[in-house]
Structures are given as C-alpha cells and as structure tokens.
Design an enzyme around this catalytic site. Structure first.
Site, PDB file in Angstrom:
ATOM      1  N   ASP A  91      -0.211  -0.646  -4.542  1.00  0.00           N
ATOM      2  CA  ASP A  91      -1.620  -0.271  -4.495  1.00  0.00           C
ATOM      3  C   ASP A  91      -1.750   1.135  -3.902  1.00  0.00           C
ATOM      4  O   ASP A  91      -1.473   1.347  -2.725  1.00  0.00           O
ATOM      5  CB  ASP A  91      -2.390  -1.288  -3.652  1.00  0.00           C
ATOM      6  CG  ASP A  91      -3.887  -1.124  -3.777  1.00  0.00           C
ATOM      7  OD1 ASP A  91      -4.327  -0.131  -4.401  1.00  0.00           O
ATOM      8  OD2 ASP A  91      -4.621  -1.977  -3.257  1.00  0.00           O
ATOM      9  N   LYS A 136     -13.155  -7.211  -6.405  1.00  0.00           N
ATOM     10  CA  LYS A 136     -13.501  -7.498  -5.014  1.00  0.00           C
ATOM     11  C   LYS A 136     -14.979  -7.839  -4.972  1.00  0.00           C
ATOM     12  O   LYS A 136     -15.838  -7.040  -5.379  1.00  0.00           O
ATOM     13  CB  LYS A 136     -13.201  -6.301  -4.111  1.00  0.00           C
ATOM     14  CG  LYS A 136     -11.718  -6.110  -3.827  1.00  0.00           C
ATOM     15  CD  LYS A 136     -11.508  -5.413  -2.483  1.00  0.00           C
ATOM     16  CE  LYS A 136     -10.045  -5.397  -2.078  1.00  0.00           C
ATOM     17  NZ  LYS A 136      -9.325  -4.246  -2.624  1.00  0.00           N
ATOM     18  N   LYS A 156       0.832  -1.196   0.000  1.00  0.00           N
ATOM     19  CA  LYS A 156       0.000   0.000   0.000  1.00  0.00           C
ATOM     20  C   LYS A 156       0.868   1.248   0.000  1.00  0.00           C
ATOM     21  O   LYS A 156       1.649   1.470   0.932  1.00  0.00           O
ATOM     22  CB  LYS A 156      -0.932   0.000   1.220  1.00  0.00           C
ATOM     23  CG  LYS A 156      -1.761  -1.279   1.357  1.00  0.00           C
ATOM     24  CD  LYS A 156      -2.618  -1.537   0.137  1.00  0.00           C
ATOM     25  CE  LYS A 156      -3.307  -2.900   0.211  1.00  0.00           C
ATOM     26  NZ  LYS A 156      -4.034  -3.228  -1.025  1.00  0.00           N
ATOM     27  N   ASP A 173      -9.172  -1.130  -9.430  1.00  0.00           N
ATOM     28  CA  ASP A 173      -9.770  -1.860  -8.316  1.00  0.00           C
ATOM     29  C   ASP A 173     -11.010  -1.101  -7.822  1.00  0.00           C
ATOM     30  O   ASP A 173     -12.127  -1.392  -8.212  1.00  0.00           O
ATOM     31  CB  ASP A 173      -8.666  -2.004  -7.252  1.00  0.00           C
ATOM     32  CG  ASP A 173      -9.117  -2.635  -5.967  1.00  0.00           C
ATOM     33  OD1 ASP A 173     -10.267  -3.037  -5.883  1.00  0.00           O
ATOM     34  OD2 ASP A 173      -8.293  -2.732  -5.027  1.00  0.00           O
TER      35      ASP A 173
HETATM   36 MG    MG Z   1      -6.494  -2.453  -4.202  1.00  0.00          MG
END
Ligand code: MG
Length: 370
Positions: free
Chosen positions: A193, A265, A165, A241
C-alpha cells in the site's frame, strides 16, 4: 418509525504502537472517534461511528464529523431510519459532499433497520455470507527489520493477510518488497500500500524493478490521473483506495480499467448505502474488493464486515479491522473479534454490537425533535 434523538460522543482511541504511512512521511498515535446514538419513537436505538485515520491521511476531520452532524441533524430528525435512501438524500441536500460526516448516521440507520427486520445488516442488504473474512493487518513500518517485526506480531495473532505500507524511498521500498516476498508464507495475502506516497517516476521505478514478483500495489499515485498515466507502463495489478471516494470515481476506474481491486473504506465513501453501489459497479466489471473501516472501534470493524458479507466470497479478498491496533475497547470485548485472523458475522439483528456507554464519557451534543 421516526428518529427522535441523535446523541454525539467524542472518544480518543490511542494506537498501541506509533504508526507510519508513506515511508515515514505521516505519523499517527491517536484516532479521533465520533460515536453516534440514534433513538426512535419505536424504542429502537442504533449506533454509528466515524473515525478518520487522523486528519492528514485523506480529507476527513474528526471535529468535522461532529460539525457536520450539527448541520444535518435538523434534516434527519423525524425521518424513518429504515428508509436509508430518504436519510441519505436528506443528508446530501443538507450538506453536499462531506461523505465522512454522513457515514455514522447511515450506519446507525442500518443498525435500526436490521433490528426492526430481525436481521443482521448483511442479510437485510440481501447478502449475508457466513464465510469468515480474513483480516488484513496494517504494517506501518519503515525498514526491512521493522517490517518483519510487525508482520511477525500479526502472524502470532493468526493474521494471514497483510497490507504493507510502502511509498517512501525507492530503493528501500524495493528492498522491503523483496524481503517480504522472500518470507511470505503459502496462502498469505500481501498488498503493498503506497498511500499516494510516490510520484509517477518513483512508482514506475519500483513497479518495474519488482515486475518479476507480480505483487499488487494499492494507490500507487496521488490521483486517478497519476494512476492512469503510469498504467500502460507497468504490469502490476493495482488496487485503488484513497482515490475511490464517490460513485463517479468507481465508474471511472471501472470504465477506464484503472484497477483490478477496489479498496472500499466505509467512512471515506459515506457509509454502507453509498458503498453498496460501489460494490455493484465492482462486481459488474470483474473488480475484486477489500472492505475496511477507515479506523476506529469494533463497531466500525463490524460495519465493514457486514458489507464484506454481501460480496461473493471469491471477490472479497479481506477486511481490515482496527480493533487490534488500539489500547482501549469501547465495546468491552463484544462484537466480532479476531479469531485466527478472521472475523465472523454476528447473528444478532442490526449491527450486532453496541458500545459500553460508560466508556464514551459525557455526550458532546444532543439533537432532539421538539
Ligand atoms: Mg490503502
């Protein structure tokens, strides 16, 4: 077969370590999970789960799932859970949008349909690869040293894929990327990400400064418009995403060439039924995939694994599983678990894992046919 009862449970799932997104902008310590038990007149029971990653990550709200189910339940009761498209349509008519509230019901229906057919969900969906799927770790850290420490913790558990991240301070992001690349092991998959944490100018500064590394960035801007605007100005591969919510988003990303990878997701996109269509758009356009639970228990991880098993091995980079990040286990160790950094598809019909009902506490709602 008819759905006769929908029972709703609310469980808090504490994270083992505090977790930071967007370079420290967002902190998470506990996830609000909704577990849904769907019963039928045929004696089959299915389980679904909806666990958003807190309520600051994307527009998804734990209590909103339970409120949404209250609204949709009268329209779902009495339907045949094996006809997942009928259930999907009923939910979309009863409550437009609110995809994250629909995924637990969709998941429970697929669980029942698989049990009725005597097949794991992935096989029922027409896929069913038995190749173990690499689990991507989720490295929510802020500094170079913290990043190394978290990655080491996952490497010790066998992980070979990592979602690091970033998305905070530009110079710190560049330093963290360069450091991770310098210690990256052969064969390791690393995704950087951003979680929407950059402005367009910040995105270009980092992506251009690391161009020699050709690393992949996920969600390097707030919206698809942002990602499209910077696209001609850098050469890094991109995964989308958080901006991949609807089938229309998937079509736009594919048509306009905005990404090389979809991060699907399941809770965010409304469950397996809707996610399967995104998978097909991706495959038709040469787009690879990560498949992830948004968060949650081994049940949510298993749902993601089933969809991942319907994707050709070469096109599925990894799954993300939340189970190793939690301090409680509502499934008592059952279901697919991390084995050397991979999840193995269960052979049990349906989802292949159910919670320990005693671990869920008293139901918070129950809806029944009259
Ligand atoms: Mg992501």
């Amino acid at each position: 077969m008819k759905i006769t009862r929908i029972t709703v449970f609310h469980v808090d799932l504490p994270l083992e370590h505090p977790y930071w997104l967007s370079g420290g902008r967002l902190k998470f310590e506990v996830l609000d999970a909704t577990l849904v038990k769907v019963e039928t007149d045929a004696g089959l029971t299915g389980w679904g789960e909806g666990t958003p990653w807190g309520h600051t990550y994307v527009p998804a709200h734990g209590p909103g799932i339970r409120a949404g189910i209250e609204t949709m339940a009268p329209f779902v009761l009495g339907l045949d859970p094996r006809r997942v498209l009928d259930v999907e349509r009923a939910m979309d008519l009863a409550l437009p949008g609110h995809l994250y509230a629909k995924s637990p019901i969709d998941m429970a229906c697929w669980d029942i349909a698989g049990q009725a057919a005597g097949l794991p969900i992935a096989d029922l969906m027409g896929g069913g690869s038995r190749t173990p799927r690499a689990i991507a770790s989720s490295v929510g850290a802020k500094t170079v040293d913290e990043t190394r420490a978290v990655m080491d913790r996952y490497r010790q558990r066998g992980y070979v894929a990592h979602s690091v991240k970033i998305g905070g301070d530009v110079e710190r992001d560049i330093a963290r990327i360069r450091d991770v690349e310098s210690i990256r092991l052969p064969g390791e998959i690393v995704l950087y990400d951003v979680n929407r944490g950059w402005t367009r100018q910040q995105a270009l500064r980092v992506m251009q400064a690391t161009e020699d590394l050709q690393v992949m960035f996920e969600q390097p801007g707030e919206t698809l418009d942002d990602i499209a605007a910077i696209r001609p100005l850098h050469s890094a591969p991109v995964s989308v995403d958080e901006s991949l919510v609807t089938l229309q988003d998937a079509a736009r990303i594919a048509r306009d060439g905005l990404a090389e990878v979809f991060g699907i997701k399941l809770n965010r996109v409304g469950g397996l039924t809707k996610a399967a269509r995104m998978r097909d758009i991706a495959l038709a356009h040469g787009i690879d995939m990560f498949v992830m639970a948004t968060g949650g228990s081994a049940l949510a991880d298993t749902e993601a694994l089933h969809l991942a098993a319907t994707i050709p091995d070469a096109n599925c980079h990894a799954v993300w599983a939340c189970q190793d990040m939690l301090t409680v286990d509502i499934a008592g160790g059952r279901g697919p678990r991390n084995i050397d950094g991979h999840l193995h598809l269960p052979e049990t019909p349906g989802l292949g894992v159910a919670p320990d009902e005693d671990a869920l506490g008293a139901p918070v709602a129950c809806y029944e046919t009259p």
